[in-house]
Design a protein around this motif. Sequence first.
Motif, PDB file in Angstrom:
ATOM      1  N   HIS A 232       0.853  -1.178   0.000  1.00  0.00           N
ATOM      2  CA  HIS A 232       0.000   0.000   0.000  1.00  0.00           C
ATOM      3  C   HIS A 232       0.888   1.227   0.000  1.00  0.00           C
ATOM      4  CE1 HIS A 232      -2.553   3.174   1.522  1.00  0.00           C
ATOM      5  NE2 HIS A 232      -3.610   2.425   1.282  1.00  0.00           N
ATOM      6  N   GLY A 233       0.582   2.167  -0.869  1.00  0.00           N
ATOM      7  CA  GLY A 233       1.343   3.408  -0.907  1.00  0.00           C
ATOM      8  C   GLY A 233       0.888   4.257  -2.068  1.00  0.00           C
ATOM      9  N   ASP A 234       1.201   5.526  -1.998  1.00  0.00           N
ATOM     10  CA  ASP A 234       0.855   6.458  -3.057  1.00  0.00           C
ATOM     11  C   ASP A 234       1.607   6.124  -4.339  1.00  0.00           C
ATOM     12  OD1 ASP A 234      -0.797   7.919  -1.349  1.00  0.00           O
ATOM     13  OD2 ASP A 234       0.848   9.231  -0.710  1.00  0.00           O
ATOM     14  N   LEU A 235       1.157   6.695  -5.452  1.00  0.00           N
ATOM     15  CA  LEU A 235       1.906   6.575  -6.703  1.00  0.00           C
ATOM     16  C   LEU A 235       3.323   7.088  -6.477  1.00  0.00           C
ATOM     17  CD1 LEU A 235      -0.686   7.836  -9.342  1.00  0.00           C
ATOM     18  CD2 LEU A 235       0.193   5.527  -9.081  1.00  0.00           C
TER      19      LEU A 235
ATOM     20  N   VAL B 246      10.674  -5.733 -15.605  1.00  0.00           N
ATOM     21  CA  VAL B 246       9.607  -5.717 -14.605  1.00  0.00           C
ATOM     22  C   VAL B 246       8.943  -4.352 -14.728  1.00  0.00           C
ATOM     23  CG1 VAL B 246       9.038  -5.824 -12.153  1.00  0.00           C
ATOM     24  CG2 VAL B 246      10.840  -7.293 -13.083  1.00  0.00           C
ATOM     25  N   LYS B 247       7.714  -4.357 -15.240  1.00  0.00           N
ATOM     26  CA  LYS B 247       7.001  -3.117 -15.497  1.00  0.00           C
ATOM     27  C   LYS B 247       5.952  -2.861 -14.422  1.00  0.00           C
ATOM     28  CE  LYS B 247       5.574  -4.632 -19.427  1.00  0.00           C
ATOM     29  NZ  LYS B 247       4.874  -4.757 -20.692  1.00  0.00           N
ATOM     30  N   SER B 248       5.631  -1.603 -14.257  1.00  0.00           N
ATOM     31  CA  SER B 248       4.546  -1.238 -13.356  1.00  0.00           C
ATOM     32  C   SER B 248       3.215  -1.579 -14.022  1.00  0.00           C
ATOM     33  CB  SER B 248       4.578   0.259 -13.053  1.00  0.00           C
ATOM     34  OG  SER B 248       3.426   0.634 -12.334  1.00  0.00           O
ATOM     35  N   PRO B 249       2.312  -2.212 -13.290  1.00  0.00           N
ATOM     36  CA  PRO B 249       1.012  -2.536 -13.859  1.00  0.00           C
ATOM     37  C   PRO B 249      -0.024  -1.420 -13.689  1.00  0.00           C
ATOM     38  CG  PRO B 249       1.250  -3.609 -11.769  1.00  0.00           C
ATOM     39  CD  PRO B 249       2.545  -2.864 -12.022  1.00  0.00           C
ATOM     40  N   THR B 250       0.422  -0.179 -13.534  1.00  0.00           N
ATOM     41  CA  THR B 250      -0.504   0.922 -13.290  1.00  0.00           C
ATOM     42  C   THR B 250      -1.575   1.012 -14.369  1.00  0.00           C
ATOM     43  OG1 THR B 250       1.156   2.176 -12.091  1.00  0.00           O
ATOM     44  CG2 THR B 250      -0.699   3.422 -12.955  1.00  0.00           C
ATOM     45  N   TYR B 251      -1.209   0.815 -15.619  1.00  0.00           N
ATOM     46  CA  TYR B 251      -2.190   0.949 -16.705  1.00  0.00           C
ATOM     47  C   TYR B 251      -2.751  -0.393 -17.156  1.00  0.00           C
ATOM     48  CZ  TYR B 251      -0.548   5.659 -16.588  1.00  0.00           C
ATOM     49  OH  TYR B 251      -0.222   6.911 -16.147  1.00  0.00           O
ATOM     50  N   THR B 252      -1.985  -1.455 -17.034  1.00  0.00           N
ATOM     51  CA  THR B 252      -2.468  -2.775 -17.442  1.00  0.00           C
ATOM     52  C   THR B 252      -3.229  -3.471 -16.320  1.00  0.00           C
ATOM     53  OG1 THR B 252      -0.394  -3.810 -16.766  1.00  0.00           O
ATOM     54  CG2 THR B 252      -0.561  -3.111 -19.072  1.00  0.00           C
TER      55      THR B 252
ATOM     56  N   LEU C 261       3.735 -15.600 -10.968  1.00  0.00           N
ATOM     57  CA  LEU C 261       3.572 -14.506 -10.030  1.00  0.00           C
ATOM     58  C   LEU C 261       2.784 -13.416 -10.742  1.00  0.00           C
ATOM     59  CD1 LEU C 261       6.050 -13.136  -7.548  1.00  0.00           C
ATOM     60  CD2 LEU C 261       4.956 -11.528  -9.081  1.00  0.00           C
ATOM     61  N   LEU C 262       1.731 -12.931 -10.112  1.00  0.00           N
ATOM     62  CA  LEU C 262       0.906 -11.878 -10.686  1.00  0.00           C
ATOM     63  C   LEU C 262       1.088 -10.610  -9.864  1.00  0.00           C
ATOM     64  CD1 LEU C 262      -2.329 -13.953 -11.297  1.00  0.00           C
ATOM     65  CD2 LEU C 262      -0.565 -13.344 -12.960  1.00  0.00           C
ATOM     66  N   HIS C 263       1.491  -9.544 -10.539  1.00  0.00           N
ATOM     67  CA  HIS C 263       1.706  -8.249  -9.897  1.00  0.00           C
ATOM     68  C   HIS C 263       0.535  -7.347 -10.279  1.00  0.00           C
ATOM     69  CE1 HIS C 263       4.397  -4.385  -9.735  1.00  0.00           C
ATOM     70  NE2 HIS C 263       3.532  -4.425  -8.752  1.00  0.00           N
ATOM     71  N   PHE C 264      -0.388  -7.161  -9.350  1.00  0.00           N
ATOM     72  CA  PHE C 264      -1.569  -6.332  -9.576  1.00  0.00           C
ATOM     73  C   PHE C 264      -1.306  -4.909  -9.112  1.00  0.00           C
ATOM     74  CE2 PHE C 264      -3.522 -10.519  -9.236  1.00  0.00           C
ATOM     75  CZ  PHE C 264      -4.491 -10.484 -10.231  1.00  0.00           C
ATOM     76  N   ASP C 265      -1.936  -3.962  -9.777  1.00  0.00           N
ATOM     77  CA  ASP C 265      -1.995  -2.588  -9.295  1.00  0.00           C
ATOM     78  C   ASP C 265      -3.464  -2.195  -9.311  1.00  0.00           C
ATOM     79  OD1 ASP C 265      -2.035   0.179  -8.905  1.00  0.00           O
ATOM     80  OD2 ASP C 265      -0.097   0.439  -9.864  1.00  0.00           O
ATOM     81  N   LEU C 266      -4.042  -2.077  -8.155  1.00  0.00           N
ATOM     82  CA  LEU C 266      -5.470  -1.838  -8.038  1.00  0.00           C
ATOM     83  C   LEU C 266      -5.798  -0.369  -7.783  1.00  0.00           C
ATOM     84  CD1 LEU C 266      -6.272  -4.984  -5.882  1.00  0.00           C
ATOM     85  CD2 LEU C 266      -6.175  -4.766  -8.371  1.00  0.00           C
ATOM     86  N   TYR C 267      -4.810   0.493  -7.982  1.00  0.00           N
ATOM     87  CA  TYR C 267      -4.954   1.918  -7.695  1.00  0.00           C
ATOM     88  C   TYR C 267      -6.141   2.545  -8.427  1.00  0.00           C
ATOM     89  CZ  TYR C 267      -3.781   6.848  -7.231  1.00  0.00           C
ATOM     90  OH  TYR C 267      -3.826   8.185  -6.962  1.00  0.00           O
ATOM     91  N   ARG C 268      -6.336   2.173  -9.687  1.00  0.00           N
ATOM     92  CA  ARG C 268      -7.381   2.804 -10.502  1.00  0.00           C
ATOM     93  C   ARG C 268      -8.764   2.175 -10.302  1.00  0.00           C
ATOM     94  NH1 ARG C 268      -6.485   3.178 -16.308  1.00  0.00           N
ATOM     95  NH2 ARG C 268      -5.908   1.005 -16.170  1.00  0.00           N
TER      96      ARG C 268
END
Length: 101
Positions: A34-37, A58-64, A80-87
Amino acid sequence: MHQKTFYLKNESDTCALGKSLAAVLKAGLKIYLHGDLGAGKTTLIRAMLKEAGHKGKVKSPTYTLVEPYSIDLNNRPVDLLHFDLYRLGCPEEFLEAGFRE
């Protein structure tokens, strides 16, 4: 669920924690960050994956929303699944995206 909170001073500390986490990876483990962008979450994941033997980018999943990786743990391939649930605005959006499967 076991919870730990870390406050890291800089990128070097973030990478050190990521490398340490690589040593405890096992199939089925879930790590929630958990943390800000820009807080360093992907930096931590990048260090962890590299230490675990991942050779590619290793890419950020911010958009995908999710980036998949395959690593070997104890000579067994593990996804391994790297989720970004920010959006995502609510839990239903996670389910609507098909991530439960």
